[in-house]
Scaffold this motif. Structure first.
Motif, PDB file in Angstrom:
ATOM      1  N   ARG A 264       0.284   6.552   4.155  1.00  0.00           N
ATOM      2  CA  ARG A 264       0.137   7.685   3.250  1.00  0.00           C
ATOM      3  C   ARG A 264      -0.695   8.754   3.942  1.00  0.00           C
ATOM      4  O   ARG A 264      -1.651   8.453   4.648  1.00  0.00           O
ATOM      5  CB  ARG A 264      -0.554   7.277   1.943  1.00  0.00           C
ATOM      6  CG  ARG A 264       0.212   6.233   1.164  1.00  0.00           C
ATOM      7  CD  ARG A 264       1.529   6.803   0.622  1.00  0.00           C
ATOM      8  NE  ARG A 264       2.383   5.760   0.119  1.00  0.00           N
ATOM      9  CZ  ARG A 264       3.504   5.372   0.716  1.00  0.00           C
ATOM     10  NH1 ARG A 264       3.903   5.929   1.819  1.00  0.00           N
ATOM     11  NH2 ARG A 264       4.242   4.427   0.203  1.00  0.00           N
TER      12      ARG A 264
ATOM     13  N   THR B 114       5.198   3.218   5.529  1.00  0.00           N
ATOM     14  CA  THR B 114       4.229   2.650   4.590  1.00  0.00           C
ATOM     15  C   THR B 114       2.902   3.405   4.591  1.00  0.00           C
ATOM     16  O   THR B 114       2.080   3.192   3.700  1.00  0.00           O
ATOM     17  CB  THR B 114       3.945   1.176   4.930  1.00  0.00           C
ATOM     18  OG1 THR B 114       3.489   1.101   6.280  1.00  0.00           O
ATOM     19  CG2 THR B 114       5.191   0.332   4.744  1.00  0.00           C
TER      20      THR B 114
ATOM     21  N   SER C 236      -4.986  -6.710  -7.919  1.00  0.00           N
ATOM     22  CA  SER C 236      -3.919  -6.493  -8.901  1.00  0.00           C
ATOM     23  C   SER C 236      -2.672  -7.279  -8.526  1.00  0.00           C
ATOM     24  O   SER C 236      -2.014  -7.869  -9.394  1.00  0.00           O
ATOM     25  CB  SER C 236      -3.582  -5.006  -9.002  1.00  0.00           C
ATOM     26  OG  SER C 236      -4.685  -4.288  -9.498  1.00  0.00           O
ATOM     27  N   ALA C 237      -2.337  -7.306  -7.237  1.00  0.00           N
ATOM     28  CA  ALA C 237      -1.171  -8.078  -6.785  1.00  0.00           C
ATOM     29  C   ALA C 237      -1.399  -9.566  -7.023  1.00  0.00           C
ATOM     30  O   ALA C 237      -0.488 -10.279  -7.473  1.00  0.00           O
ATOM     31  CB  ALA C 237      -0.903  -7.807  -5.306  1.00  0.00           C
ATOM     32  N   GLU C 238      -2.619 -10.058  -6.741  1.00  0.00           N
ATOM     33  CA  GLU C 238      -2.937 -11.468  -6.995  1.00  0.00           C
ATOM     34  C   GLU C 238      -2.778 -11.797  -8.474  1.00  0.00           C
ATOM     35  O   GLU C 238      -2.182 -12.814  -8.837  1.00  0.00           O
ATOM     36  CB  GLU C 238      -4.371 -11.779  -6.565  1.00  0.00           C
ATOM     37  CG  GLU C 238      -4.614 -11.765  -5.084  1.00  0.00           C
ATOM     38  CD  GLU C 238      -6.091 -11.874  -4.736  1.00  0.00           C
ATOM     39  OE1 GLU C 238      -6.944 -11.998  -5.656  1.00  0.00           O
ATOM     40  OE2 GLU C 238      -6.410 -11.827  -3.530  1.00  0.00           O
TER      41      GLU C 238
ATOM     42  N   ALA D  44     -10.113   1.114  -3.504  1.00  0.00           N
ATOM     43  CA  ALA D  44      -8.720   1.196  -3.966  1.00  0.00           C
ATOM     44  C   ALA D  44      -7.860   0.120  -3.309  1.00  0.00           C
ATOM     45  O   ALA D  44      -7.013  -0.491  -3.965  1.00  0.00           O
ATOM     46  CB  ALA D  44      -8.150   2.579  -3.673  1.00  0.00           C
ATOM     47  N   LYS D  45      -8.090  -0.131  -2.016  1.00  0.00           N
ATOM     48  CA  LYS D  45      -7.347  -1.196  -1.336  1.00  0.00           C
ATOM     49  C   LYS D  45      -7.660  -2.554  -1.956  1.00  0.00           C
ATOM     50  O   LYS D  45      -6.778  -3.382  -2.143  1.00  0.00           O
ATOM     51  CB  LYS D  45      -7.694  -1.218   0.154  1.00  0.00           C
ATOM     52  CG  LYS D  45      -7.049  -0.112   0.943  1.00  0.00           C
ATOM     53  CD  LYS D  45      -7.381  -0.235   2.418  1.00  0.00           C
ATOM     54  CE  LYS D  45      -6.689   0.851   3.216  1.00  0.00           C
ATOM     55  NZ  LYS D  45      -6.951   0.715   4.658  1.00  0.00           N
ATOM     56  N   LYS D  46      -8.930  -2.783  -2.286  1.00  0.00           N
ATOM     57  CA  LYS D  46      -9.333  -4.060  -2.882  1.00  0.00           C
ATOM     58  C   LYS D  46      -8.721  -4.199  -4.283  1.00  0.00           C
ATOM     59  O   LYS D  46      -8.247  -5.280  -4.651  1.00  0.00           O
ATOM     60  CB  LYS D  46     -10.863  -4.150  -2.948  1.00  0.00           C
ATOM     61  CG  LYS D  46     -11.363  -5.490  -3.366  1.00  0.00           C
ATOM     62  CD  LYS D  46     -11.055  -6.536  -2.310  1.00  0.00           C
ATOM     63  CE  LYS D  46     -11.556  -7.880  -2.732  1.00  0.00           C
ATOM     64  NZ  LYS D  46     -11.080  -8.944  -1.871  1.00  0.00           N
ATOM     65  N   VAL D  47      -8.718  -3.125  -5.048  1.00  0.00           N
ATOM     66  CA  VAL D  47      -8.120  -3.160  -6.385  1.00  0.00           C
ATOM     67  C   VAL D  47      -6.628  -3.466  -6.284  1.00  0.00           C
ATOM     68  O   VAL D  47      -6.100  -4.258  -7.063  1.00  0.00           O
ATOM     69  CB  VAL D  47      -8.371  -1.829  -7.132  1.00  0.00           C
ATOM     70  CG1 VAL D  47      -7.500  -1.712  -8.366  1.00  0.00           C
ATOM     71  CG2 VAL D  47      -9.839  -1.694  -7.500  1.00  0.00           C
ATOM     72  N   ARG D  48      -5.955  -2.863  -5.311  1.00  0.00           N
ATOM     73  CA  ARG D  48      -4.525  -3.130  -5.126  1.00  0.00           C
ATOM     74  C   ARG D  48      -4.289  -4.601  -4.801  1.00  0.00           C
ATOM     75  O   ARG D  48      -3.389  -5.237  -5.345  1.00  0.00           O
ATOM     76  CB  ARG D  48      -3.957  -2.265  -4.009  1.00  0.00           C
ATOM     77  CG  ARG D  48      -2.469  -2.555  -3.780  1.00  0.00           C
ATOM     78  CD  ARG D  48      -1.904  -1.800  -2.634  1.00  0.00           C
ATOM     79  NE  ARG D  48      -1.754  -0.404  -3.024  1.00  0.00           N
ATOM     80  CZ  ARG D  48      -1.528   0.571  -2.177  1.00  0.00           C
ATOM     81  NH1 ARG D  48      -1.443   0.326  -0.896  1.00  0.00           N
ATOM     82  NH2 ARG D  48      -1.371   1.806  -2.606  1.00  0.00           N
ATOM     83  N   GLN D  49      -5.120  -5.168  -3.932  1.00  0.00           N
ATOM     84  CA  GLN D  49      -4.982  -6.578  -3.545  1.00  0.00           C
ATOM     85  C   GLN D  49      -5.201  -7.488  -4.745  1.00  0.00           C
ATOM     86  O   GLN D  49      -4.407  -8.400  -5.000  1.00  0.00           O
ATOM     87  CB  GLN D  49      -5.988  -6.918  -2.443  1.00  0.00           C
ATOM     88  CG  GLN D  49      -6.004  -8.392  -2.077  1.00  0.00           C
ATOM     89  CD  GLN D  49      -7.211  -8.766  -1.228  1.00  0.00           C
ATOM     90  OE1 GLN D  49      -7.923  -7.922  -0.724  1.00  0.00           O
ATOM     91  NE2 GLN D  49      -7.431 -10.063  -1.099  1.00  0.00           N
TER      92      GLN D  49
END
Length: 177
Positions: free
Chosen positions: A68, A66, A122-124, A115-120
């Protein structure tokens, strides 16, 4: 000469869970001294182009599935490494995935955290949207909802998603204060 902001950048990356390695052309003593001054525990010294590629490949193969790997280089690279992302700092080329200015590299920790916050978020938003749509489909199939009700609730879920995204800017502003 080590940039005075480099150790802070490595420290900031470490705070967000990024492990840094030094891949250097210098000898073992110089590389070890440089790595220690930057707060980097693992390094590869005496690396020509082939050894750099081999070091990146080794780092990638030892990383969790997982994780990168990003290879950041200030030299003009004419090759693509086994890293997931190749970054060229201060130069231009055709093989890198990202080009950054010498100053821009110090913003990398902030960009990765965002980017990590955007990913979180977006998943929500995706989960919320899917849940709302499944509920609306169930209500429509059973005849317990009108088309107007379904359209209104779906639009409200979309607006909630937009408002949820705006939390990124609010949280970033609060953290910087």
């Amino acid at each position: 000469n080590i940039n005075p902001y480099a150790a802070k950048t490595v420290s900031d990356l470490s705070e967000i869970g990024v492990k840094s390695y030094l891949v250097a052309e210098d000898g073992r003593e110089v590389s070890e001294r440089t790595a220690n001054s930057l707060g980097i525990s693992e390094f590869f010294s005496c690396c020509d182009t082939v050894k750099k590629l081999s070091a990146v490949k080794e780092i990638k193969s030892n990383a969790a599935e997982t994780d990168r790997v990003m290879y950041v280089s200030a030299e003009h690279i004419e090759y693509h490494t086994d890293a997931d992302i190749d970054v060229n700092v201060g130069g231009t080329g055709d093989t890198e995935d990202i080009q950054m200015s010498n100053i821009g590299i110090f913003g990398l920790p902030v960009a990765l955290a965002a980017a990590k916050k955007v990913r979180q978020i977006s998943a929500e938003n995706l989960l919320l949207s899917a849940a709302v749509k499944l509920i609306l489909i169930a209500l429509a199939v059973t005849g317990n909802a009108t088309l107007w009700f379904i359209a209104l609730v779906d639009a409200a879920a979309g607006i909630f998603g937009i408002l949820n995204i705006s939390n990124i800017a609010k949280e970033e502003t609060a953290e910087n204060e």
